[in-house]
Design a protein around this motif. Structure first.
Motif, PDB file in Angstrom:
ATOM      1  N   ILE A 112       6.811 -12.416   6.186  1.00  0.00           N
ATOM      2  CA  ILE A 112       8.139 -11.804   6.284  1.00  0.00           C
ATOM      3  C   ILE A 112       8.146 -10.723   7.360  1.00  0.00           C
ATOM      4  O   ILE A 112       9.109 -10.584   8.130  1.00  0.00           O
ATOM      5  CB  ILE A 112       8.561 -11.221   4.928  1.00  0.00           C
ATOM      6  N   ASP A 113       7.052  -9.957   7.427  1.00  0.00           N
ATOM      7  CA  ASP A 113       6.950  -8.922   8.456  1.00  0.00           C
ATOM      8  C   ASP A 113       6.982  -9.543   9.855  1.00  0.00           C
ATOM      9  O   ASP A 113       7.545  -8.967  10.792  1.00  0.00           O
ATOM     10  CB  ASP A 113       5.651  -8.131   8.255  1.00  0.00           C
ATOM     11  N   ALA A 114       6.403 -10.724   9.992  1.00  0.00           N
ATOM     12  CA  ALA A 114       6.365 -11.390  11.307  1.00  0.00           C
ATOM     13  C   ALA A 114       7.758 -11.780  11.799  1.00  0.00           C
ATOM     14  O   ALA A 114       8.032 -11.753  13.002  1.00  0.00           O
ATOM     15  CB  ALA A 114       5.465 -12.624  11.235  1.00  0.00           C
ATOM     16  N   ILE A 115       8.646 -12.146  10.870  1.00  0.00           N
ATOM     17  CA  ILE A 115       9.982 -12.617  11.279  1.00  0.00           C
ATOM     18  C   ILE A 115      11.066 -11.600  10.941  1.00  0.00           C
ATOM     19  O   ILE A 115      12.250 -11.926  10.929  1.00  0.00           O
ATOM     20  CB  ILE A 115      10.318 -13.963  10.604  1.00  0.00           C
ATOM     21  N   LYS A 116      10.675 -10.351  10.685  1.00  0.00           N
ATOM     22  CA  LYS A 116      11.625  -9.341  10.196  1.00  0.00           C
ATOM     23  C   LYS A 116      12.818  -9.121  11.123  1.00  0.00           C
ATOM     24  O   LYS A 116      13.918  -8.791  10.668  1.00  0.00           O
ATOM     25  CB  LYS A 116      10.913  -8.011   9.947  1.00  0.00           C
ATOM     26  N   ASP A 117      12.622  -9.299  12.428  1.00  0.00           N
ATOM     27  CA  ASP A 117      13.734  -9.080  13.365  1.00  0.00           C
ATOM     28  C   ASP A 117      14.848 -10.107  13.212  1.00  0.00           C
ATOM     29  O   ASP A 117      15.971  -9.883  13.674  1.00  0.00           O
ATOM     30  CB  ASP A 117      13.218  -9.103  14.806  1.00  0.00           C
ATOM     31  N   TYR A 118      14.550 -11.230  12.565  1.00  0.00           N
ATOM     32  CA  TYR A 118      15.556 -12.274  12.361  1.00  0.00           C
ATOM     33  C   TYR A 118      16.226 -12.172  10.986  1.00  0.00           C
ATOM     34  O   TYR A 118      17.126 -12.959  10.684  1.00  0.00           O
ATOM     35  CB  TYR A 118      14.913 -13.659  12.500  1.00  0.00           C
ATOM     36  N   LEU A 119      15.794 -11.209  10.176  1.00  0.00           N
ATOM     37  CA  LEU A 119      16.299 -11.098   8.802  1.00  0.00           C
ATOM     38  C   LEU A 119      17.156  -9.851   8.644  1.00  0.00           C
ATOM     39  O   LEU A 119      16.858  -8.797   9.229  1.00  0.00           O
ATOM     40  CB  LEU A 119      15.128 -11.033   7.811  1.00  0.00           C
ATOM     41  N   PRO A 120      18.220  -9.909   7.845  1.00  0.00           N
ATOM     42  CA  PRO A 120      18.977  -8.698   7.525  1.00  0.00           C
ATOM     43  C   PRO A 120      18.132  -7.797   6.637  1.00  0.00           C
ATOM     44  O   PRO A 120      17.220  -8.258   5.953  1.00  0.00           O
ATOM     45  CB  PRO A 120      20.204  -9.234   6.774  1.00  0.00           C
ATOM     46  N   SER A 121      18.415  -6.510   6.657  1.00  0.00           N
ATOM     47  CA  SER A 121      17.631  -5.569   5.849  1.00  0.00           C
ATOM     48  C   SER A 121      18.537  -4.502   5.251  1.00  0.00           C
ATOM     49  O   SER A 121      19.656  -4.277   5.720  1.00  0.00           O
ATOM     50  CB  SER A 121      16.538  -4.908   6.697  1.00  0.00           C
ATOM     51  N   THR A 122      18.032  -3.848   4.211  1.00  0.00           N
ATOM     52  CA  THR A 122      18.768  -2.776   3.544  1.00  0.00           C
ATOM     53  C   THR A 122      17.860  -1.570   3.377  1.00  0.00           C
ATOM     54  O   THR A 122      16.724  -1.701   2.911  1.00  0.00           O
ATOM     55  CB  THR A 122      19.273  -3.215   2.157  1.00  0.00           C
ATOM     56  N   LEU A 123      18.351  -0.408   3.795  1.00  0.00           N
ATOM     57  CA  LEU A 123      17.636   0.849   3.615  1.00  0.00           C
ATOM     58  C   LEU A 123      18.395   1.674   2.584  1.00  0.00           C
ATOM     59  O   LEU A 123      19.620   1.791   2.653  1.00  0.00           O
ATOM     60  CB  LEU A 123      17.554   1.605   4.939  1.00  0.00           C
ATOM     61  N   THR A 124      17.677   2.243   1.613  1.00  0.00           N
ATOM     62  CA  THR A 124      18.312   3.044   0.575  1.00  0.00           C
ATOM     63  C   THR A 124      17.998   4.515   0.802  1.00  0.00           C
ATOM     64  O   THR A 124      16.831   4.910   0.863  1.00  0.00           O
ATOM     65  CB  THR A 124      17.825   2.627  -0.827  1.00  0.00           C
ATOM     66  N   ASN A 125      19.031   5.320   0.937  1.00  0.00           N
ATOM     67  CA  ASN A 125      18.882   6.768   1.108  1.00  0.00           C
ATOM     68  C   ASN A 125      19.326   7.498  -0.152  1.00  0.00           C
ATOM     69  O   ASN A 125      20.325   7.136  -0.765  1.00  0.00           O
ATOM     70  CB  ASN A 125      19.720   7.267   2.288  1.00  0.00           C
ATOM     71  N   GLN A 126      18.577   8.509  -0.529  1.00  0.00           N
ATOM     72  CA  GLN A 126      18.981   9.397  -1.618  1.00  0.00           C
ATOM     73  C   GLN A 126      19.561  10.655  -0.986  1.00  0.00           C
ATOM     74  O   GLN A 126      18.837  11.445  -0.390  1.00  0.00           O
ATOM     75  CB  GLN A 126      17.791   9.747  -2.511  1.00  0.00           C
ATOM     76  N   ARG A 127      20.869  10.850  -1.106  1.00  0.00           N
ATOM     77  CA  ARG A 127      21.540  11.982  -0.472  1.00  0.00           C
ATOM     78  C   ARG A 127      21.919  13.036  -1.507  1.00  0.00           C
ATOM     79  O   ARG A 127      22.671  12.760  -2.446  1.00  0.00           O
ATOM     80  CB  ARG A 127      22.810  11.508   0.244  1.00  0.00           C
ATOM     81  N   GLN A 128      21.371  14.234  -1.339  1.00  0.00           N
ATOM     82  CA  GLN A 128      21.795  15.343  -2.190  1.00  0.00           C
ATOM     83  C   GLN A 128      23.172  15.820  -1.744  1.00  0.00           C
ATOM     84  O   GLN A 128      23.506  15.770  -0.564  1.00  0.00           O
ATOM     85  CB  GLN A 128      20.790  16.485  -2.131  1.00  0.00           C
ATOM     86  N   LEU A 129      23.967  16.287  -2.705  1.00  0.00           N
ATOM     87  CA  LEU A 129      25.344  16.705  -2.440  1.00  0.00           C
ATOM     88  C   LEU A 129      25.547  18.167  -2.833  1.00  0.00           C
ATOM     89  O   LEU A 129      24.845  18.687  -3.694  1.00  0.00           O
ATOM     90  CB  LEU A 129      26.321  15.817  -3.217  1.00  0.00           C
ATOM     91  N   TYR A 130      26.523  18.785  -2.185  1.00  0.00           N
ATOM     92  CA  TYR A 130      26.883  20.158  -2.533  1.00  0.00           C
ATOM     93  C   TYR A 130      27.874  20.148  -3.696  1.00  0.00           C
ATOM     94  O   TYR A 130      28.811  19.353  -3.724  1.00  0.00           O
ATOM     95  CB  TYR A 130      27.504  20.876  -1.339  1.00  0.00           C
ATOM     96  N   ALA A 131      27.653  21.058  -4.644  1.00  0.00           N
ATOM     97  CA  ALA A 131      28.545  21.168  -5.805  1.00  0.00           C
ATOM     98  C   ALA A 131      28.837  22.643  -6.077  1.00  0.00           C
ATOM     99  O   ALA A 131      28.563  23.169  -7.160  1.00  0.00           O
ATOM    100  CB  ALA A 131      27.910  20.503  -7.024  1.00  0.00           C
ATOM    101  N   ASP A 132      29.407  23.318  -5.053  1.00  0.00           N
ATOM    102  CA  ASP A 132      29.624  24.764  -5.136  1.00  0.00           C
ATOM    103  C   ASP A 132      30.697  25.160  -6.147  1.00  0.00           C
ATOM    104  O   ASP A 132      30.654  26.249  -6.710  1.00  0.00           O
ATOM    105  CB  ASP A 132      30.046  25.312  -3.765  1.00  0.00           C
ATOM    106  N   ASN A 133      31.691  24.284  -6.315  1.00  0.00           N
ATOM    107  CA  ASN A 133      32.770  24.628  -7.237  1.00  0.00           C
ATOM    108  C   ASN A 133      33.232  23.384  -7.984  1.00  0.00           C
ATOM    109  O   ASN A 133      32.727  22.285  -7.775  1.00  0.00           O
ATOM    110  CB  ASN A 133      33.938  25.294  -6.488  1.00  0.00           C
TER     111      ASN A 133
END
Length: 301
Positions: A200-221
């Motif tokens: 899979i790593d060899a053909i990765k440029d031909y495959l769609p991919s998904t990156l998951t980010n954990q985003r902290q948020l502001y909650a001031d009020n």
């Protein structure tokens, strides 16, 4: 999906004092970097890896390498077959896995294929790494494929590597490590799995991919907290209605935090251009670390 978590710190009186950090999981979907064709495309996948020629007389290890080679071939074919307008045909024999020396052009003509993908080599090892007092073993597999156009003249070499956790044990010295060290010949299933990952790593440029980010948020009020609740429930329009007026308000710190949260909202919807604008606006209102951190990520996305 984990959106909220609490971090409790014990104070001197022995009572828990909790501060709540709000965060949201943001998946980012990437299209393939390369395409194999816009129309119906046929690919023939064959084996050119001569396992028996490997400098190893151990029959069990050769059997593991054969099984792993077929796993790499089958995995590549399956992954490519899942792409739109791609149809693959595997010519490798899972039992004997004999190297196919048929000319590329002949194979392409016989099967009316646009491309011929060959597995040329595969190597496997189980190295050990010392982490504190533990021996950590990983299965490492390297694969090399070649993607030929139907005329056999033009080609692209595709190399892949996988390094997967295998096992761990306490370190009792070099002699003990040599005695318990797992071998390739005794771990066919693990090597085959890593071979598939390396393919899979060899053909990765031909495959769609998904990156998951954990985003902290502001909650001031309370307003930001309500907007966060809408975001975690994917009610993005409702969250936008709350955040947008705050950005234009007189409190620059609050406006900066609202703009950052809006940047995460846009990112969650896949609108990276607007997310980047909102993140930069956040720093224009008032410099903050979260906006500064997210901007390089968004520029890459």
């Amino acid at each position: 999906m984990k959106n909220l978590f609490a971090i409790c710190v014990l104070v001197a009186m022995g009572l828990p004092a909790c501060s709540v950090n709000y965060e949201i999981t943001v998946p980012v979907n990437y299209a393939p970097k390369l395409e194999l064709g816009h129309n119906e495309t046929k690919i023939v996948v064959v084996n050119r890896f001569t396992v028996d020629s490997v400098a190893n007389k151990n029959k069990r290890k050769r059997a593991v390498l054969k099984g792993s080679a077929y796993s790499a071939i089958a995995t590549v074919a399956k992954q490519l077959d899942m792409l739109p307008r791609i149809q693959t045909t595997v010519l490798a024999d899972s039992v004997n896995l004999i190297a196919d020396t048929t000319p590329i052009k002949t194979l392409a003509e016989k099967y009316n294929a646009n491309y011929v993908l060959t597995l040329d080599s595969l190597s496997a090892d189980i190295p050990v790494e010392l982490v504190d007092t533990m021996e950590v073993y990983t299965t490492v597999v390297n694969t090399s494929f070649t993607l030929y156009e139907s005329n056999g003249k033009y080609f692209k070499v595709l190399r892949g590597k996988a390094k997967d956790f295998h096992s761990e044990s306490r370190y009792y010295g070099i002699i003990a490590a040599l005695l318990v060290h797992p071998t390739v010949k005794g771990n066919g299933a693990a090597i085959s799995q890593s071979a598939g990952n390396a393919a899979i790593d060899a053909i990765k440029d031909y495959l769609p991919s998904t990156l998951t980010n954990q985003r902290q948020l502001y909650a001031d009020n309370d307003s930001l907290k309500v907007a966060i609740n809408h975001m975690t429930a994917k009610r993005y329009n409702e969250a936008f209605k709350i955040l947008n007026p705050i950005i234009d308000g007189p409190d620059l710190k609050l406006a900066s935090h609202a703009a950052y949260n809006l940047a995460v909202l846009y990112e969650a919807q896949g609108d990276i251009e607007e997310a980047l604008k909102a993140a930069k606006l956040s720093n224009e209102k008032q410099q903050n670390v979260k906006a500064t951190a997210i901007i390089p990520d968004l520029e890459k996305e």
